[in-house]
Design an enzyme around this catalytic site. Structure first.
Site, PDB file in Angstrom:
ATOM      1  N   THR A 137       0.860  -1.312  -0.240  1.00 41.28           N
ATOM      2  CA  THR A 137       0.051   0.165   0.002  1.00 41.28           C
ATOM      3  C   THR A 137       0.920   1.366  -0.107  1.00 41.28           C
ATOM      4  O   THR A 137       2.100   1.167   0.608  1.00 41.28           O
ATOM      5  CB  THR A 137      -1.005   0.010   1.354  1.00 41.28           C
ATOM      6  OG1 THR A 137      -1.862  -1.146   1.125  1.00 41.28           O
ATOM      7  CG2 THR A 137      -1.743   1.263   1.153  1.00 41.28           C
ATOM      8  N   ARG A 153     -11.239  -9.942  -3.415  1.00 41.66           N
ATOM      9  CA  ARG A 153     -11.042  -9.557  -1.940  1.00 41.66           C
ATOM     10  C   ARG A 153     -10.740  -8.167  -1.928  1.00 41.66           C
ATOM     11  O   ARG A 153      -9.903  -7.555  -2.718  1.00 41.66           O
ATOM     12  CB  ARG A 153      -9.858 -10.262  -1.235  1.00 41.66           C
ATOM     13  CG  ARG A 153      -9.570  -9.744  -0.002  1.00 41.66           C
ATOM     14  CD  ARG A 153      -8.455  -8.638   0.204  1.00 41.66           C
ATOM     15  NE  ARG A 153      -8.076  -8.356   1.433  1.00 41.66           N
ATOM     16  CZ  ARG A 153      -6.714  -7.515   1.694  1.00 41.66           C
ATOM     17  NH1 ARG A 153      -6.718  -6.590   0.752  1.00 41.66           N
ATOM     18  NH2 ARG A 153      -6.844  -6.920   2.865  1.00 41.66           N
ATOM     19  N   VAL A 154     -11.713  -7.197  -1.219  1.00 38.90           N
ATOM     20  CA  VAL A 154     -11.589  -5.669  -1.199  1.00 38.90           C
ATOM     21  C   VAL A 154     -10.656  -5.306  -0.059  1.00 38.90           C
ATOM     22  O   VAL A 154     -10.978  -5.913   1.111  1.00 38.90           O
ATOM     23  CB  VAL A 154     -13.062  -5.191  -1.045  1.00 38.90           C
ATOM     24  CG1 VAL A 154     -13.115  -3.682  -1.204  1.00 38.90           C
ATOM     25  CG2 VAL A 154     -14.097  -5.521  -2.348  1.00 38.90           C
ATOM     26  N   SER A 155      -9.838  -4.483  -0.275  1.00 37.95           N
ATOM     27  CA  SER A 155      -8.928  -4.057   1.030  1.00 37.95           C
ATOM     28  C   SER A 155      -9.709  -2.759   1.618  1.00 37.95           C
ATOM     29  O   SER A 155     -10.664  -2.484   1.196  1.00 37.95           O
ATOM     30  CB  SER A 155      -7.801  -3.413   0.219  1.00 37.95           C
ATOM     31  OG  SER A 155      -7.675  -2.256  -0.304  1.00 37.95           O
ATOM     32  N   ASP A 156      -8.977  -2.242   2.476  1.00 38.30           N
ATOM     33  CA  ASP A 156      -9.549  -1.118   3.473  1.00 38.30           C
ATOM     34  C   ASP A 156      -9.463   0.215   2.706  1.00 38.30           C
ATOM     35  O   ASP A 156     -10.004   1.212   2.954  1.00 38.30           O
ATOM     36  CB  ASP A 156      -8.822  -1.246   4.588  1.00 38.30           C
ATOM     37  CG  ASP A 156      -7.184  -1.081   4.355  1.00 38.30           C
ATOM     38  OD1 ASP A 156      -6.469  -1.962   3.923  1.00 38.30           O
ATOM     39  OD2 ASP A 156      -6.630   0.006   4.629  1.00 38.30           O
ATOM     40  N   THR A 195      -2.309   1.783   6.412  1.00 40.01           N
ATOM     41  CA  THR A 195      -1.601   0.946   5.748  1.00 40.01           C
ATOM     42  C   THR A 195      -1.372  -0.707   6.465  1.00 40.01           C
ATOM     43  O   THR A 195      -1.494  -0.475   7.624  1.00 40.01           O
ATOM     44  CB  THR A 195      -0.218   1.139   5.142  1.00 40.01           C
ATOM     45  OG1 THR A 195       0.602  -0.011   4.834  1.00 40.01           O
ATOM     46  CG2 THR A 195       0.551   1.794   6.165  1.00 40.01           C
ATOM     47  N   GLY A 196      -1.448  -1.913   6.207  1.00 35.91           N
ATOM     48  CA  GLY A 196      -1.285  -2.991   6.979  1.00 35.91           C
ATOM     49  C   GLY A 196      -2.262  -3.825   6.507  1.00 35.91           C
ATOM     50  O   GLY A 196      -2.827  -3.955   5.374  1.00 35.91           O
ATOM     51  N   GLY A 249      -5.799  -5.343   5.764  1.00 32.72           N
ATOM     52  CA  GLY A 249      -6.970  -4.512   5.639  1.00 32.72           C
ATOM     53  C   GLY A 249      -8.209  -4.843   6.296  1.00 32.72           C
ATOM     54  O   GLY A 249      -8.971  -4.080   6.790  1.00 32.72           O
TER      55      GLY A 249
HETATM   56  N1  GLY Z   1      -4.231  -2.217   3.612  1.00 32.48           N
HETATM   57  C1  GLY Z   1      -4.125  -2.862   2.284  1.00 32.48           C
HETATM   58  C2  GLY Z   1      -4.910  -4.058   2.306  1.00 32.48           C
HETATM   59  O1  GLY Z   1      -4.998  -5.066   3.408  1.00 32.48           O
HETATM   60  O2  GLY Z   1      -5.170  -4.509   1.052  1.00 32.48           O
END
Ligand code: GLY
Length: 294
Positions: free
Chosen positions: A173, A201-204, A222-223, A225
């Protein structure tokens, strides 16, 4: 009785500066090898200096974070744009968002394919009624903007994908937060997701848990999600600041909560007071800040 848990890694950097203030991150996760770490740091510093120069000339916060993230998407060292991780079926699906704190307007795209710059679509959506679109909407908007289909696939991404299928590498990210000369705040975040994750899969990163800005504070996360979404991270930090805490106090409280839940994520943030933070409960976070560059 369970086995004793290893201590959580924790990092907190903070300061206060006069505007313009700009912070960038290039992802939180495992500690990369020293060469990758150095190259990422150099890339962040180069992009940071270029965008800071524009902010100093009067560029708005929202234009500055959009520009910074677009430049980060161009750099194959980061898990976004050209360097995006591939999902487990081998396709890069990119998510990005932008939030203009002055208008408190969020915009984003989720799981966009066949392009390098999902952040461009997020920036365009700032002028539309629709705030967030999915993969088909992203394709239609790219067509509307005349952006030709382009593959973000690189040899390095394919090799990382093959490794990630075995190792579940979850770092990545990019993001930027800015406070401009007129006191306006903005945040932008862009990602290829985590390595080899489940298709679609949808990230944050294209949610208000991952990216949030108002007239009080701007946060890019970041990290992992899923954990960021479970904790409503960015909007939670902003709410604490809106309700009267300093950005540092809000960060310390949120770090305590993250530690107690053994979270693995991080964030960069800036408040309208010029206070800025970088915080992380993963092994490492790549970041750059204008305050440190001066
Ligand atoms: N923060 C990015 C993800 O987990 O997709």
């Amino acid at each position: 009785m369970g086995l004793p848990q290893p201590p959580m890694p924790i990092a907190l950097y903070h300061g206060q500066a006069l505007p313009p203030v700009l912070l960038l991150h290039g992802g939180a996760g495992s500690l990369p090898d020293p060469d990758t770490q150095k190259r990422r740091q150099e890339a962040l510093a180069g992009i940071g200096a270029a965008v800071l120069a524009e902010l100093a000339q009067g560029l708005s916060a929202v234009a500055a974070v959009a520009l910074a993230v677009e430049k980060l998407e161009d750099c194959p060292l980061f898990n976004a744009g050209r360097g995006a991780a591939l999902q487990s079926d081998g396709l890069a699906r990119l998510s990005a968002s932008l939030m203009d704190g002055a208008r408190q307007k969020f915009s984003g795209v989720m799981l966009a394919t066949h392009l390098i710059h999902p952040s461009r679509l997020a920036a365009y959506l700032q002028s539309r009624e629709e705030s967030v679109v999915g993969p088909l909407g992203a394709q239609l908007i790219a067509r509307e903007l005349g952006i030709p289909p382009q593959s973000p696939l690189t040899q390095a991404a394919i090799e990382r994908w093959a490794r990630a299928l075995a190792e579940k590498d979850r770092s990545g990210t990019v993001g930027a937060v800015a406070l401009d000369r007129n006191g306006r705040l903005a945040a932008a975040t862009s990602t290829g997701g985590s390595g080899a994750n489940f298709p679609e899969r949808v990230s944050d990163s294209a949610t208000v848990a991952g990216n949030y800005a108002s007239s009080y504070a701007a946060i890019s996360s970041t990290g992992i999600g899923e954990q960021i979404v479970d904790d409503g991270l960015a909007v939670r930090l902003e709410t604490r600041v809106r309700d009267g805490q300093s950005l540092l106090a809000a960060t310390q409280k949120t770090l305590e909560e993250a530690q107690s839940l053994r979270r693995r994520y991080g964030w960069i943030g800036v408040a309208r007071t010029g206070d800025w933070v970088v915080a992380c409960t993963a092994e490492a976070i790549a970041w750059w800040g204008s305050d440190r560059a001066l």
